[in-house]
Write an enzyme that holds these catalytic residues in place. Structure first.
Site, PDB file in Angstrom:
ATOM      1  N   ARG A  82     -24.773  -2.630   8.326  1.00  0.00           N
ATOM      2  CA  ARG A  82     -24.352  -4.026   8.159  1.00  0.00           C
ATOM      3  C   ARG A  82     -24.795  -4.889   9.343  1.00  0.00           C
ATOM      4  O   ARG A  82     -24.938  -6.097   9.219  1.00  0.00           O
ATOM      5  CB  ARG A  82     -22.816  -4.128   8.023  1.00  0.00           C
ATOM      6  CG  ARG A  82     -22.272  -3.803   6.643  1.00  0.00           C
ATOM      7  CD  ARG A  82     -22.342  -5.000   5.738  1.00  0.00           C
ATOM      8  NE  ARG A  82     -22.027  -4.703   4.356  1.00  0.00           N
ATOM      9  CZ  ARG A  82     -20.804  -4.827   3.820  1.00  0.00           C
ATOM     10  NH1 ARG A  82     -19.790  -5.211   4.568  1.00  0.00           N
ATOM     11  NH2 ARG A  82     -20.601  -4.550   2.540  1.00  0.00           N
ATOM     12  N   LYS A 112       0.868  -1.188   0.000  1.00  0.00           N
ATOM     13  CA  LYS A 112       0.000   0.000   0.000  1.00  0.00           C
ATOM     14  C   LYS A 112       0.902   1.235   0.000  1.00  0.00           C
ATOM     15  O   LYS A 112       1.878   1.300   0.736  1.00  0.00           O
ATOM     16  CB  LYS A 112      -0.898  -0.019   1.250  1.00  0.00           C
ATOM     17  CG  LYS A 112      -2.066   0.926   1.196  1.00  0.00           C
ATOM     18  CD  LYS A 112      -3.101   0.583   2.279  1.00  0.00           C
ATOM     19  CE  LYS A 112      -4.318   1.477   2.160  1.00  0.00           C
ATOM     20  NZ  LYS A 112      -5.370   1.097   3.151  1.00  0.00           N
ATOM     21  N   GLU A 146     -18.881  -5.738  11.069  1.00  0.00           N
ATOM     22  CA  GLU A 146     -19.842  -4.984  11.891  1.00  0.00           C
ATOM     23  C   GLU A 146     -20.896  -5.902  12.508  1.00  0.00           C
ATOM     24  O   GLU A 146     -21.300  -5.703  13.650  1.00  0.00           O
ATOM     25  CB  GLU A 146     -20.515  -3.903  11.036  1.00  0.00           C
ATOM     26  CG  GLU A 146     -19.597  -2.735  10.665  1.00  0.00           C
ATOM     27  CD  GLU A 146     -18.725  -3.009   9.451  1.00  0.00           C
ATOM     28  OE1 GLU A 146     -18.857  -4.084   8.836  1.00  0.00           O
ATOM     29  OE2 GLU A 146     -17.899  -2.135   9.111  1.00  0.00           O
TER      30      GLU A 146
END
Ligand SMILES: Cc1ncc(C[n+]2csc(CCOP(=O)(O)OP(=O)(O)O)c2C)c(N)n1
Ligand SMILES: CC(=O)[C@@H](O)[C@H](O)COP(=O)(O)O
Ligand SMILES: [Mg+2]
Length: 642
Positions: free
Chosen positions: A400, A286, A372
């Site tokens: 969610r 990343k 979640e």
């Protein structure tokens, strides 16, 4: 100009068709130019950055090898899709990213044929990809479907639901696991550790190894489950197989996701494999290719405008504390007095302020990953044992875990505390991240105590209030960004449940606010005063239980009563409307009642102020609503504030 040639190649590429006309040895130059363009563009717009840098080679290689958009390419989350957008006909608009009327910061169907699926909430790509693959098979299509999913996104249950189904259906689907060993924060969970073992144990597979991997599996077409069971029994799939192979995927990799000499031939092989679902494991970095991003802890996951030469971001000096930090600091203070308080985040420690709590109480902080649903029921389990779990999840992401809130928390009246950040419109992240619905989706649940902080001082008191609520669930919502810069209380003082407050006493007009629109109500009241109209302003503080005494008094003592909230229809205003109508308080017609809510549309991204202006939920809109209720037809945009 780069070392390869005098002619910049990116300028010759409008769509991937142009890319695919180039020779394979030119792809490296395209990737290098694409990285520079991404860096330059994001330095101007800000936005998600590290993730896109990490997939420059992968993006270029996929569009070179596959016949996009005929071959469907789905980016999970979509925050890494800026290089994809540059290569797919949107380079001319890339510097409008996340600005009003500009490109979305995520993939979006309405934006391009190269975006077959909208994203932003994570872990949807395999499900959507499987749907497209099955549709292709049902209609006799021949195209490929590729889902690129990150290691962070692979921590969500939905990804397993999809793999479980894909493996059983044996549909031809290519999943590319982009493993950069990062979520927003460093990744958590056993899956992350497993992936690290996968690529650290074997180091990268050589091209020869990968070719062997692939050939071993060709042309094994396991037509149905019976064959697969037989293969299993022969240990075919158990040759030290990975979790993915156990789920019925052909696992290929891990390979270096920045090495085009590996990526291109492997993608070509994978493209031509006539098999069931394939998982290609690529390892990337990343922030790759930009020093300040590579060196930073969060790999420049999200940035504001920055100086390319130094990486220094143009961060504004806030004149007020951010709500997320006020939450984190308040919870630390409460937890110093109460060792039953624990904090839970779903992969968003810094965004929720839970990182502040973690610094003080690392043993009482839980980052469950992008999960979640699990976060909510995990909190419920803690609550059954007498702990005081603060489940800090953005409004949009809490969607969610809705059934878990109903079934595991509210029905059992477990004292889970929901700290709902990013309530209301969030701005640049647009409709997918707007916290528009929690008033509506929580307000209909029995047992809930539902609060909204009108400013950062109220937030402190509401955290203290939640600590004290031990017999039922409670939620507290507050917006993205900074507070009002007002004086902060030393300690939080629990509020009287179900009681609002009068902030300004007037006579003719009453504005009843739930949340931070209160500040706009105050501006509107000043404007109305300039028109000789006296206005009462009340802060409801609670949607449930509703302060019915306050509501009836406001209705009785004023000609006009207007509610306002940063939420959709079905929330606070609906609760007040239902109460007033059921009490017959509107029958006499003495009070004219209006509700002010977000419009019933998914608003595109812009600045929060511009979005609230378009929603009519700013001071101008309030003034216009008052004049409309008074029978004076005034358009919000014509209102001039004092
Ligand atoms: C359901 C959901 N929860 C949380 C988020 C916030 N979020 C955005 S990107 C991200 C990390 C994704 O990690 P990964 O998939 O590895 O992608 P990377 O940024 O590493 O490329 C998170 C948690 C989200 N988009 N969706
Ligand atoms: C891509 C994603 O979902 C997150 O990065 C999100 O954009 C964070 O939102 P905030 O910037 O409001 O923390
Ligand atoms: Mg990652």
């Amino acid at each position: 100009m780069n070392a390869y040639s005098k002619t910049p190649l990116l300028d010759t590429i409008r769509t991937p068709d142009d890319l695919r006309k180039l020779k394979v040895e030119q792809v490296r130059q395209v990737a290098d130019e694409l990285r520079q363009e991404t860096i330059d563009a994001v330095s101007v717009t800000g936005g998600h950055f590290g993730a896109g840098l990490g997939v420059v080679e992968l993006t270029t290689a996929i569009h070179y090898v596959f016949d996009t958009p005929r071959d469907r390419l789905i980016w999970d989350v979509g925050h890494q899709a800026y290089p994809h957008k540059i290569l797919t006909g949107r380079r001319d608009r890339i510097r409008t990213l996340r600005t009003g009327g500009g490109l979305s910061g995520f993939t979006k169907r309405s934006e391009s044929d190269y975006d077959p699926f909208g994203a932003a909430h994570s872990s949807t790509s395999i499900s959507a990809g499987l749907g497209m693959a099955v549709a292709r098979d049902l209609s006799g299509g021949k195209n490929n479907v590729i889902a690129v999913i990150g290691d962070g996104a692979m921590s969500a249950g939905m990804a397993y639901e999809a793999m479980n189904n894909a493996g059983a259906m044996n549909s031809r689907l290519i999943v590319i696991l982009n493993d950069n060993d990062m979520s927003i924060a460093p990744p958590v969970g056993a899956m992350s550790a497993y992936l690290s073992r996968l690529y650290s144990g074997k180091t990268y597979r050589t091209l020869r190894d990968v070719a062997k991997q692939i050939n071993q599996r060709l042309p094994k077409i396991l037509a149905n489950r019976a064959n697969r069971v037989e293969e299993y029994s022969r240990g075919f799939m158990m040759d030290g197989g990975t979790l993915f192979e156990e789920l019925g995927f052909y696992y290929v990799g891990p390979i270096d996701g920045h090495n085009l000499d590996h990526l291109l031939p492997v993608l070509k092989n994978v493209r031509d494999m006539e098999t069931g679902p394939i998982l290609l494991h690529v390892v990337t970095q990343k922030g790759k290719g930009y020093g300040p991003a590579e060196a930073s802890a969060d790999k420049y996951h999200a940035v504001v405008k920055f100086d390319v030469a130094t990486g220094t971001q143009a961060k504004s000096k806030p004149n007020a504390p951010a709500y997320q930090n006020v939450f984190g600091q308040s919870l630390v203070k409460e937890a110093e007095k109460d060792d039953k308080i624990v904090a839970i985040t779903a992969a968003m420690p810094s965004g929720t302020g839970v990182d502040i709590f973690n610094k003080a109480f690392p043993d009482r902080t839980f980052d469950v990953g992008i999960a979640e649903q699990h976060a909510v029921t995990f909190a419920a389990g803690l609550a059954t044992e007498g702990y005081k779990p603060f489940c800090a999840i953005y409004s949009t992401f809490l969607q969610r875990g809705y059934d878990q809130i109903v079934h595991d928390v509210a029905i059992q009246s477990l004292p889970v505390r929901f700290a709902i950040d990013r309530a209301g419109l969030v701005g640049a992240d647009g409709a997918t991240h707007a916290g528009s619905f929690d008033n509506a989706y929580l307000g209909c649940l029995p047992n809930m105590v539902i609060m909204a902080a009108s400013d950062e001082a109220e937030l402190v008191h509401m955290v203290a209030t939640q600590v004290a609520i031990n017999d039922r669930p409670s939620s507290l919502r507050y917006p993205r960004g900074e507070g009002r810069g007002i004086e902060m209380p030393e300690v939080g003082i629990p509020l009287e449940i179900g009681k609002g407050r009068i902030v300004r006493q007037g006579s003719k007009i009453a504005l009843l606010s739930f949340g931070t629109r209160l500040a706009e109500c105050e501006k509107a009241a000043d404007e109305l005063a300039a028109h000789g109209l006296s206005t009462t302003i009340a802060d409801a503080r609670f949607m449930k239980p509703l302060d019915t005494e306050l509501v009836l008094k406001l209705a009785r003592d004023h000609e006009i009563l207007i509610t306002i909230e940063e939420g959709s229809v079905g929330g606070f205003g609906s609760h007040v409307a239902q109460y007033l109508t059921d009490q017959g308080a509107l029958d006499s017609g003495l009070v004219r009642f209006r509700t002010m809510v977000l419009p019933d549309v998914f608003q595109d991204h812009d600045t929060p102020a511009a979005m609230y202006g378009r929603a009519g939920l700013d001071a101008k809109g309030i003034v216009a609503k008052v004049f409309e209720a008074l029978g004076k037809d005034v358009k919000a945009e014509t209102v001039k504030l004092a």
